[in-house]
Write an enzyme that holds these catalytic residues in place. Structure first.
Site, PDB file in Angstrom:
ATOM      1  N   GLU A  34      35.877  37.976  10.941  1.00 51.94           N
ATOM      2  CA  GLU A  34      35.107  39.089  11.513  1.00 51.94           C
ATOM      3  C   GLU A  34      34.827  40.101  10.408  1.00 51.94           C
ATOM      4  O   GLU A  34      35.729  40.551   9.722  1.00 51.94           O
ATOM      5  CB  GLU A  34      35.871  39.755  12.655  1.00 51.94           C
ATOM      6  N   GLY A  39      35.412  42.408  19.182  1.00 47.68           N
ATOM      7  CA  GLY A  39      34.887  42.583  20.525  1.00 47.68           C
ATOM      8  C   GLY A  39      33.392  42.412  20.621  1.00 47.68           C
ATOM      9  O   GLY A  39      32.843  42.278  21.710  1.00 47.68           O
ATOM     10  N   GLY A  40      32.697  42.446  19.489  1.00 46.18           N
ATOM     11  CA  GLY A  40      31.261  42.219  19.492  1.00 46.18           C
ATOM     12  C   GLY A  40      30.458  43.308  20.167  1.00 46.18           C
ATOM     13  O   GLY A  40      30.926  44.429  20.397  1.00 46.18           O
ATOM     14  N   THR A  41      29.226  42.971  20.512  1.00 42.31           N
ATOM     15  CA  THR A  41      28.296  43.935  21.102  1.00 42.31           C
ATOM     16  C   THR A  41      28.817  44.511  22.401  1.00 42.31           C
ATOM     17  O   THR A  41      28.769  45.720  22.627  1.00 42.31           O
ATOM     18  CB  THR A  41      26.930  43.263  21.339  1.00 42.31           C
ATOM     19  N   CYS A  42      29.330  43.671  23.277  1.00 38.48           N
ATOM     20  CA  CYS A  42      29.761  44.127  24.605  1.00 38.48           C
ATOM     21  C   CYS A  42      30.766  45.261  24.513  1.00 38.48           C
ATOM     22  O   CYS A  42      30.608  46.305  25.133  1.00 38.48           O
ATOM     23  CB  CYS A  42      30.358  42.965  25.391  1.00 38.48           C
ATOM     24  N   HIS A 441      30.889  43.052  57.397  1.00 32.11           N
ATOM     25  CA  HIS A 441      30.158  44.273  57.726  1.00 32.11           C
ATOM     26  C   HIS A 441      31.068  45.477  57.491  1.00 32.11           C
ATOM     27  O   HIS A 441      32.246  45.430  57.810  1.00 32.11           O
ATOM     28  CB  HIS A 441      29.717  44.255  59.194  1.00 32.11           C
TER      29      HIS A 441
END
Length: 461
Positions: A34, A39-42, A441
């Protein structure tokens, strides 16, 4: 210095760490590389910080509507923008630390920090280190695209990454790009108190959606005071004493918008241009996305691409499913493919848009006989009780096979209620399975059987 592994994963986004967990659990020695943020973009610039901001914006909006619910909040509702941003940063930092802790705790995994580049099909260079493996998985993600618009190099602009670093609220935010990322930022910053203008080249917002969806979303945003400029075919920028002048050249309205800040939200591009893919012989398409087959394999044996960099999905959930497909095929003796995936996603304005499968326009273009049903959210008890009746639910089905082709919910909890249809489509079940379900409901999902009963042959355009 060199090392050999059973597998190498490049990128610690949504797919990478999960795959590392499966591979190491299977007894493989794995290296994960890395070069920036775990964690990347998210985690860092996408879902988690932006949805934290969406939540703050929704609270501000509801507080201003307190009187509609018989609640007096006392005085003018104000937004502490630095505190809002600090909350989003905390969400990101906690998630990032959790990913790092998980990875560093994996046995059989070596975590390397640095920029990986191919030097051969089975070999990568990371700084001064050379690493080799018979299996290499690329999970390098993407970034904001910055088209070469006239004057763009002469102004300070924001992207979805840099806008998260603001510590003061813009006076007037011009959002260039009327699609998913742009509209989310437009609404949240309007609710924080900024003046907002959305500028879109095409004739309507989010043009990949059906026209009724696009129009309803425009009306929602305009009702909150967001200016929408469509048909902006000649967008250009110039410095201005009050910030930036944006030339829009629309059919209606002033030919120029002067804003204090400009957000460029005009699409994404993959992080593939500096991986040395040519040295490995890995094929890419004209936009730079890595070409993969139905199992995520590249044209070079032993190399796979997952997530945003393969152009086969632009979401966290599709990236994670990429990992699931690869793991199932390599480790579980299964045969999973991209073509088995039912496409679904959401637009996180408020109320949200939940989408699955084909749009009505796509279904019509397929030439098959269609059944269509549409019901306003005013028919949904949950929406009425919550005082949020904007939008509608729509279902499109094949008249011959009685299978759902697609659905949309623009309305309260639409991002959740769409999953009933997504699950039905994933299980390849007929309409009757949804018709005879007994939803709880009061929920938004309880209207689905009614929507099914309302299906009628599609009228010709």
């Amino acid at each position: 210095m060199s090392a050999t592994y059973d597998a190498i994963i490049v990128g610690a986004g949504q797919a990478g760490p999960a795959l590392a967990g499966r591979l190491t659990a299977a007894g493989m020695r794995v290296a994960l590389v890395e070069r920036h943020l775990f964690g990347g973009t998210c985690v860092n610039t996408g879902c988690m910080p932006t949805k934290a901001l969406v939540a703050s914006a929704e609270v501000a909006h509801l507080a201003r509507r307190g009187a509609d619910y018989g609640v007096q909040v006392g005085g003018e509702v104000t937004v502490d923008f630095p505190k809002v941003m600090a909350r989003a940063h905390t969400v990101t930092m906690n998630a990032r630390r959790n990913v790092e802790r998980w990875l560093h705790g994996m046995e059989q995994l070596t975590v390397l920090r640095g920029h990986a580049r191919f030097v051969a099909p089975d070999t990568l260079q990371v700084g001064e280190m050379t690493i080799r493996a018979p299996r290499i998985f690329l999970n390098v993600g993407g970034r904001a695209a910055v088209p070469p618009l006239p004057g763009v190099d002469g102004i300070d602009y924001l992207t979805n990454t840099s806008i998260l670093q603001l510590d003061t609220l813009p006076r007037h935010l011009a959002v260039v790009g009327g699609s998913y990322i742009g509209l989310e930022f437009a609404q949240m910053f309007r609710r924080f108190g900024a003046q907002v203008t959305v500028i879109e080249r095409q004739s309507r917002l989010i043009a990949r959606e059906d026209e009724d969806v696009s129009q309803a979303i425009r009306e929602l945003l305009e009702a909150e005071g967001i200016a929408v400029r469509i048909g902006a075919e000649c967008i250009a920028f110039a410095p201005h004493a009050d910030g930036v002048a944006v030339k829009v050249d629309c059919r209606d309205g002033a030919p120029e918008v002067v804003a204090s800040h400009v957000l460029l939200a005009m699409g994404r591009r993959p992080n593939t241009d500096d991986l040395g893919l040519d040295r490995a012989g890995v094929a890419i398409d004209e936009r730079g996305y890595i070409t993969v087959d139905d199992t995520l394999a590249c044209n070079v044996p032993g190399i796979w691409a997952m997530g945003d960099c393969n152009g086969r999905g632009a979401f966290t959930h599709t990236a994670y499913n990429d990992f699931e497909i690869i793991a199932a095929n390599l480790l579980d003796g299964d045969h999973r493919t991209l073509s088995q995936r039912v496409p679904g996603y959401a637009l996180y304005i408020d109320p949200p848009l939940g989408r699955v499968g084909m749009t009505e326009a796509q279904a019509r273009a397929s030439g098959r006989p269609l059944l269509v049903s549409k019901r306003p959210m005013t028919r949904v008890g949950r929406a009425v009780e919550r005082g949020q009746t904007e939008g509608f639910m729509k279902l499109v089905a094949d008249a011959e096979t009685k299978r759902v082709l697609g659905a949309a919910i623009l309305g309260v909890s639409g991002d959740e209620a769409i999953h009933g249809v997504l699950d039905l489509m994933s299980a390849d079940q007929p309409l009757d399975a949804l018709r005879w379900a007994v939803p709880i409901h009061p929920t938004v999902s309880e209207l689905w059987p009614t929507v099914v009963l309302g299906l009628q042959p599609a009228e010709d355009d």
